[in-house]
Design a protein around this motif. Structure first.
Motif, PDB file in Angstrom:
ATOM      1  N   HIS B 177       0.867  -1.445   0.093  1.00 25.86           N
ATOM      2  CA  HIS B 177      -0.030  -0.057  -0.110  1.00 25.86           C
ATOM      3  C   HIS B 177       0.874   1.270   0.199  1.00 25.86           C
ATOM      4  CE1 HIS B 177      -3.470  -2.358   1.904  1.00 25.86           C
ATOM      5  NE2 HIS B 177      -3.330  -2.731   0.672  1.00 25.86           N
ATOM      6  N   ASP B 178       1.984   1.164   0.740  1.00 26.21           N
ATOM      7  CA  ASP B 178       2.928   2.317   0.637  1.00 26.21           C
ATOM      8  C   ASP B 178       3.477   2.693  -0.532  1.00 26.21           C
ATOM      9  OD1 ASP B 178       2.567   2.442   3.368  1.00 26.21           O
ATOM     10  OD2 ASP B 178       4.676   2.076   3.858  1.00 26.21           O
ATOM     11  N   THR B 180       1.821   2.068  -3.576  1.00 30.63           N
ATOM     12  CA  THR B 180       0.939   2.277  -4.755  1.00 30.63           C
ATOM     13  C   THR B 180       0.342   3.808  -4.126  1.00 30.63           C
ATOM     14  OG1 THR B 180      -0.921   1.147  -3.445  1.00 30.63           O
ATOM     15  CG2 THR B 180       0.085   0.159  -5.374  1.00 30.63           C
ATOM     16  N   ALA B 181       0.405   4.008  -2.766  1.00 32.48           N
ATOM     17  CA  ALA B 181       0.172   5.557  -2.285  1.00 32.48           C
ATOM     18  C   ALA B 181       0.935   6.456  -2.928  1.00 32.48           C
ATOM     19  CB  ALA B 181      -0.091   5.347  -0.831  1.00 32.48           C
ATOM     20  N   ASP B 182       2.167   6.119  -3.144  1.00 35.89           N
ATOM     21  CA  ASP B 182       3.301   7.196  -4.062  1.00 35.89           C
ATOM     22  C   ASP B 182       2.845   7.565  -5.311  1.00 35.89           C
ATOM     23  OD1 ASP B 182       4.331   7.082  -1.372  1.00 35.89           O
ATOM     24  OD2 ASP B 182       6.165   6.409  -2.121  1.00 35.89           O
ATOM     25  N   TYR B 183       2.022   6.443  -5.778  1.00 33.80           N
ATOM     26  CA  TYR B 183       1.667   6.787  -7.198  1.00 33.80           C
ATOM     27  C   TYR B 183       0.078   6.610  -7.497  1.00 33.80           C
ATOM     28  CZ  TYR B 183       6.679   6.460  -8.212  1.00 33.80           C
ATOM     29  OH  TYR B 183       7.866   6.512  -8.343  1.00 33.80           O
ATOM     30  N   PRO B 184      -0.665   7.548  -7.079  1.00 37.29           N
ATOM     31  CA  PRO B 184      -2.157   7.484  -7.118  1.00 37.29           C
ATOM     32  C   PRO B 184      -2.615   7.771  -8.540  1.00 37.29           C
ATOM     33  CG  PRO B 184      -1.548   9.492  -6.063  1.00 37.29           C
ATOM     34  CD  PRO B 184      -0.342   8.865  -6.355  1.00 37.29           C
ATOM     35  N   THR B 223      -5.322   0.241  -6.346  1.00 35.46           N
ATOM     36  CA  THR B 223      -5.661   1.136  -5.368  1.00 35.46           C
ATOM     37  C   THR B 223      -5.270   0.535  -4.152  1.00 35.46           C
ATOM     38  OG1 THR B 223      -7.909   0.055  -5.348  1.00 35.46           O
ATOM     39  CG2 THR B 223      -7.466   2.647  -6.454  1.00 35.46           C
ATOM     40  N   GLU B 224      -5.732   0.693  -3.055  1.00 32.04           N
ATOM     41  CA  GLU B 224      -5.349  -0.347  -1.671  1.00 32.04           C
ATOM     42  C   GLU B 224      -5.808  -1.417  -1.959  1.00 32.04           C
ATOM     43  OE1 GLU B 224      -5.957   1.179   2.149  1.00 32.04           O
ATOM     44  OE2 GLU B 224      -4.347   2.607   2.021  1.00 32.04           O
TER      45      GLU B 224
END
Lengths: 283, 283, 283, 283
Positions: B177-178, B180-184, B223-224
């Protein structure tokens, strides 16, 4: 919702979008649908805009004079249509009733925003169906000898009922040029092939003979040249070597129904613009 | 042609179209593509407009301050992209190479407007292919134990090469998650089923077991939640009882290639807007 | 699995199925695939049967004399193919490389059961690709003046390498009748339209001009008449008014790849029977 | 043509094809359609054979005892059906009439080889339509409280009319397990999604919320588990962000009609075999 729809076609020039947007904003239009297209090869601008009339401050009776200066400045061909004024549609049919059944059912379930004041046929077969849906049915037989008279009768009925759109739902007679010239871009036909393949007679038989792997159907506006008018919609379905001509005809009926009904609905919703013998579908 | 593309999403209000059209007209924009959409249930206005920069009188360096008052007034989320600045895309791959082959060929034939500074894989298998296309290939093995370190290495490479978009071309590891959170909305995955059917592992096996008559593929933003991000594109193909799982996998590869490449191209051409976990595709 | 495949075409008569089934049962064939078709209008019986050779008690060297009495009795056209003997396929290509890339990748991933001893081109452009896949690449330029010589060179290469099947992967030269007569039902072409619509030159341009709503591709066996041979496979994709000719060409490439590769695979797997300028696909 | 159709499912063993072919040849059967399939993972042999009865020398009354030895030897599940004995089909419907209209029109135009002795509904809305087609219409209201009684009434009617097949044409009540257990593989339902996605209630709303790019419809045999029975047919249609839930529902109706009618026709023509919760369609 009570809406107005504006369809515009004109040479593409800077300032067009701004002029139209400002005009609509001036009268407080609540826009619900906009779609526009530029054909760069022909330098054409094509647009459909539909707005809710609830808050619109310009009386639609006064629309034409108010919009005229913009239309003139940009040399627009344009028309405006009101959802409150349903188009009046005539259906022509012969003996095959599958497209007629389909159109009438869609009409009654509210899919097609129109009135259907009459059905015209060269055979009496579909009359019970018309009666079931409560639509006057006129039998006008057509032969080589009486074609001119028959068309005169048809025209009189169309005029009498203020018909906007004629739908040929597998009507097996070719209309004369004089007839179709009176209804430019207002006669929709369904041809049972994927045009331009198999234009003319017996397309399923010819598709079978050629051994194609898909068959199609095409809805188009009728013009002077048989099966050559602007295409509104097409679709295809896969066939296999297991199928004979009868099977192609059966499968084709499903295509014909759907392809014709899409074209009719788009026309009635003012989603179709014609140029260069093509259509733009603002879906 | 050198163009700029503006993507806008904001609450729908009267005057929006006029404000944007006037702004562009003021600076003599030659508009080549406009598409807009109103989501009436969420009262959202979404727009893509692309214009030729040749005659545009506003320096694009000054675009943001010039456009800011309008953006603020209408509470827009927006971005502007220049065709002269090609996005930088990284491809992640494992052993299956069919999507990679496809993307690289499209890239070289000019279908995908981007740079590809690197390919990252947890296996060395695809290296010859990368070399053939002249693209640096980094092998970073991933296991349960080293996942965090591996992702740190990957992130360092992505940062070093200024990557805008990550494409998971059948990359068989789940990103944290970390990560993918960087590349929304900037990580695109291809899932080998018609989502939401058969999310998770072994979709072709499960499709076979369920006896479906069509199989599908889905490209989506990561996404998450696994296989739950906004869907960009989907397609299906018919199967028959004659086919076994191997046949489904083979047929599915064609879907995967096409569905992934469409999503990537639309993203690179700034045709995708995301809201409410859905996408609008301005095609 | 080591299999034999028998393809049969003959007048339909009672007792055919029984005769074939008994023959195979006599020698303990373990049948893995049977498909048969009767064309009732032409009174034809067409069949494909494939069996595992593991327990088969007839030596395949002795198959022909053993089967001959049945074949004679029913006036069969027939052939038997062994999976252990992979067909030898030559690819002809010009400058467009998308079909070549696709075929070579499928070949290497095991989708196409064949050998590819050579690629022939009238241009050197695709040579690096051929080299990447380790396949000899022969450049034979073709012009109006040297056509006969060029074909002689091509034929010599084909003969030297014992070629069974020629695939024209967007090869932009028309082969002479003499050439194709030497390889009846063994030259597969991909035409970039939905035949019989837009046969001949520039089909995408003509599709654009006619305003069709779907474009197609067709793979077929090459015969004397241009674009008129038996159709093996066709497919289509929807287009909209937003698309220009370049977009049609781009979308069409995906169709061409898939439609050609299906035809090639079916041919290599002995799934295609030709009669009356049509194909039966035993899928 | 007066034909018999034999459907067979049994463990795959050598000699099966020969035994069946010899049996039919012995009695001079003129075979018009054969299709067979081997499921190698489950070692199953599945076959459909249809023959013209004109020259058949075995009285069909004597078919069962004559065929029994072969059936026993190979542990067959089998049935034989005569085209002269049309199946008796009941249609269940609620308020949505689009599938009913479609089935009745196909029935009258000869597409569906069956008798329709009655239509059962929990609402009176569709009665005029039934009357137009001359089919008795029974209104049996269903509520939480009277469900058992209502089903008892329905069952009595079905028994009285010797019903072979029940078609749920958007019938909005869930049948009890007892009910469906009485008609194994003889109740066909249409579900308005691409199963297994969006099983259960409100599939179009959920498809809209998930942002899928295609919607589907699925016809299947009803079993104990809701929307989980063997799938007979599925199809999909593309949607865009421009469409709201109402538009999905409208487009979906076309899918539902076609997907249901295909399943019904295949069932009536004895083209469907069920095993492992899947169907084989001998088309």
């Amino acid at each position: 919702m009570n809406t107005a729809t504006l369809l515009i076609s004109c040479p593409d020039r800077k300032g067009l979008s701004a002029a139209i947007a400002n005009f609509l904003y001036t009268y407080n239009a609540n826009i619900v649908h906009v779609d526009q297209h530029q054909d760069t090869t022909e330098n054409l601008f094509l647009m459909r805009v539909e707005w809710d009339l609830t808050d619109f401050t310009l009386d639609m009776e006064a629309f034409t004079p108010a919009f005229a200066p913009i239309a003139d400045r940009f040399q627009m061909e344009w028309k405006v249509a009101l959802s409150s004024r349903r188009q009046r549609m005539a259906i022509f049919v012969s003996k095959y009733d599958h497209c007629l059944v389909d159109l009438l059912h869609r009409y009654r379930s509210g899919e097609l925003p129109c009135e259907i004041p009459l059905i015209i046929s060269n055979h009496p077969d579909c009359e019970p169906l018309a009666r079931f849906y409560g639509i006057p049915f006129h039998v006008i037989p057509v032969s080589k000898d009486n074609k001119a008279e028959a068309e005169a009768q048809q025209k009189a009925l169309l005029a009498e009922h203020g018909i906007d759109l004629i739908v040929l739902a597998r009507y097996m007679q070719v209309l004369s040029h004089d007839f179709t010239a009176d209804y430019p871009q207002r006669v929709i036909n369904i041809h049972h092939s994927f045009l331009p393949a198999f234009d003319g007679a017996k397309p399923y038989h010819r598709a079978f003979a050629r051994g194609v792997k898909l068959i199609g159907a095409t809805s188009h506006y009728v013009t002077e040249v048989l099966d050559d008018g602007p295409i509104i919609e097409q679709d295809v379905i896969r066939i296999s070597h297991r199928e004979d001509v009868d099977s192609l005809i059966r499968k084709g009926r499903d295509l014909e129904r759907i392809v014709l009904s899409r074209a009719v609905r788009w026309h009635l919703e003012n989603r179709v613009l014609v140029y260069s013998n093509k259509t733009v579908i603002f879906s």
